[in-house]
Design an enzyme around this catalytic site. Structure first.
Site, PDB file in Angstrom:
ATOM      1  N   GLY A  40       0.799  -1.216   0.000  1.00  0.00           N
ATOM      2  CA  GLY A  40       0.000   0.000   0.000  1.00  0.00           C
ATOM      3  C   GLY A  40       0.825   1.256   0.000  1.00  0.00           C
ATOM      4  N   ASP A  61      10.275  -7.356  -1.969  1.00  0.00           N
ATOM      5  CA  ASP A  61       9.023  -7.818  -1.358  1.00  0.00           C
ATOM      6  C   ASP A  61       8.929  -9.324  -1.583  1.00  0.00           C
ATOM      7  OD1 ASP A  61       6.134  -8.305  -0.781  1.00  0.00           O
ATOM      8  OD2 ASP A  61       6.030  -6.118  -0.771  1.00  0.00           O
ATOM      9  N   SER A  68      -7.523  -8.682  -2.207  1.00  0.00           N
ATOM     10  CA  SER A  68      -7.773  -7.683  -1.166  1.00  0.00           C
ATOM     11  C   SER A  68      -6.792  -6.522  -1.233  1.00  0.00           C
ATOM     12  CB  SER A  68      -7.710  -8.330   0.222  1.00  0.00           C
ATOM     13  OG  SER A  68      -6.410  -8.800   0.506  1.00  0.00           O
ATOM     14  N   GLN A  71      -7.638  -2.687  -3.228  1.00  0.00           N
ATOM     15  CA  GLN A  71      -8.323  -1.545  -2.622  1.00  0.00           C
ATOM     16  C   GLN A  71      -7.380  -0.382  -2.360  1.00  0.00           C
ATOM     17  OE1 GLN A  71      -7.495  -1.487   0.922  1.00  0.00           O
ATOM     18  NE2 GLN A  71      -8.975  -0.061   1.826  1.00  0.00           N
ATOM     19  N   ARG A  72      -6.067  -0.656  -2.301  1.00  0.00           N
ATOM     20  CA  ARG A  72      -5.122   0.408  -1.960  1.00  0.00           C
ATOM     21  C   ARG A  72      -3.788   0.298  -2.686  1.00  0.00           C
ATOM     22  NH1 ARG A  72      -5.485  -3.642   1.271  1.00  0.00           N
ATOM     23  NH2 ARG A  72      -3.667  -4.642   2.199  1.00  0.00           N
ATOM     24  N   ASP A 129       5.452  -4.040   6.437  1.00  0.00           N
ATOM     25  CA  ASP A 129       4.321  -4.174   7.348  1.00  0.00           C
ATOM     26  C   ASP A 129       4.649  -4.900   8.650  1.00  0.00           C
ATOM     27  OD1 ASP A 129       4.714  -6.714   6.418  1.00  0.00           O
ATOM     28  OD2 ASP A 129       2.701  -6.998   5.612  1.00  0.00           O
ATOM     29  N   CYS A 189      -3.222  -4.684   8.459  1.00  0.00           N
ATOM     30  CA  CYS A 189      -4.369  -4.074   7.801  1.00  0.00           C
ATOM     31  C   CYS A 189      -5.546  -5.034   7.772  1.00  0.00           C
ATOM     32  CB  CYS A 189      -3.993  -3.669   6.375  1.00  0.00           C
ATOM     33  SG  CYS A 189      -2.788  -2.338   6.261  1.00  0.00           S
ATOM     34  N   CYS A 250      21.127   3.090  22.410  1.00  0.00           N
ATOM     35  CA  CYS A 250      20.493   2.363  21.310  1.00  0.00           C
ATOM     36  C   CYS A 250      21.448   1.318  20.751  1.00  0.00           C
ATOM     37  CB  CYS A 250      20.086   3.325  20.210  1.00  0.00           C
ATOM     38  SG  CYS A 250      19.401   2.539  18.735  1.00  0.00           S
ATOM     39  N   CYS A 253      22.409   2.380  16.909  1.00  0.00           N
ATOM     40  CA  CYS A 253      23.289   3.494  16.533  1.00  0.00           C
ATOM     41  C   CYS A 253      23.974   4.156  17.715  1.00  0.00           C
ATOM     42  CB  CYS A 253      22.486   4.560  15.778  1.00  0.00           C
ATOM     43  SG  CYS A 253      21.332   5.496  16.826  1.00  0.00           S
TER      44      CYS A 253
END
Length: 257
Positions: A40, A61, A68, A71-72, A129, A189, A250, A253
């Site tokens: 998306g 990816d 589905s 839609q986006r 995601d 989502c 951290c 970094c």
């Protein structure tokens, strides 16, 4: 490097902007952006980075197109269902502009191979995601000295920020979220829902933010705004910004990393 006459014509509306100009357009044509996540957020990001003339794009990816998604995820059509997103997105780029170089990597970025996948980028844009991938990408960007544009959306909320944790005075993405999210499980989502137009808003803002980084030192628009997180509320609607401070402890970094 100079642009050919057809490229000058194609990007004339950029070049006439004094904040970008010819030097800025040349800088974009020499940039290599690695896009992590072709869903998306990745769809509008890819469309506007390609339209901006980013010279080389690597698309990462491991998922396939599902009904589905339509839609986006606006670069896909029903005929793409079941196909790998990275390869399908790369085909979209090739149809859109033959002057761009594009590669597809059908894989998920993980901690042990992130450096190999992301090496050589001018900038990494993460629109994936899950937090495990986001943190692996962030840590690798710090190690490789690559700036990171991070974009996320959930329901009607969006977050976009540029990070440069490899710089001594700048935070990384892990400084923002900490270590608690080093896991594959997170809100999705599918479970929470998301408005397609909201994803488009976040994705186009992320593309703008990436261009800021790529034009640093080349054009007046090149203010990367490292360490500033932009929060978009799609319901209000409204936007606000907050400053992320570098965490000395951290593990991505900090001084002890």
């Amino acid at each position: 490097m100079t642009l050919s006459s057809d490229r000058l014509t194609r990007f004339a509306r950029h070049i006439v902007l004094p904040e970008i100009g010819g030097a800025g357009q040349v800088a974009l044509s020499q940039a290599h952006v690695i896009l992590v996540g072709c869903g998306g957020i990745g769809s509008p990001v890819l469309q506007y980075l390609a339209a901006a003339g980013i010279g080389r794009l690597t698309l990462v990816d491991d998922d396939v197109v599902d009904v589905s998604n339509l839609q986006r995820q606006t670069i896909y059509t029903p005929s793409d269902i079941g196909k790998p997103k990275a390869e399908t997105a790369a085909e979209w780029v090739r149809r859109f502009d033959l002057g761009l170089k594009v590669d597809a990597v059908v894989a998920r970025v993980r901690g042990d191979d992130a450096g190999q996948v992301l090496s050589g980028a001018s900038l990494v844009l993460d629109g994936c995601d899950n937090f495990a991938t986001r943190l692996a990408v962030s840590d690798s960007c710090v190690n490789l000295g690559i700036p990171l544009t991070s974009a996320a959306v959930g329901r009607f909320q969006g977050q976009i920020g540029n990070f440069a944790g490899h710089l001594a005075d700048q935070p990384c993405y892990r400084c923002f979220v900490g270590d608690a999210f080093d896991a594959e499980d997170c809100d999705t989502c599918a479970a929470d829902g998301v408005l397609g137009a909201m994803v488009g808003m976040v994705g186009t803002f992320a593309a703008m933010h990436a261009i800021r980084v790529l034009l640093e030192g080349h054009a007046a628009f090149g203010d990367p705004q490292f360490g500033t997180l932009h929060l978009i509320d799609g319901l209000a609607p409204s936007m606000r910004a907050l400053r992320i401070t570098k965490d000395p402890a951290c593990k991505g970094c900090g001084v002890s990393s």
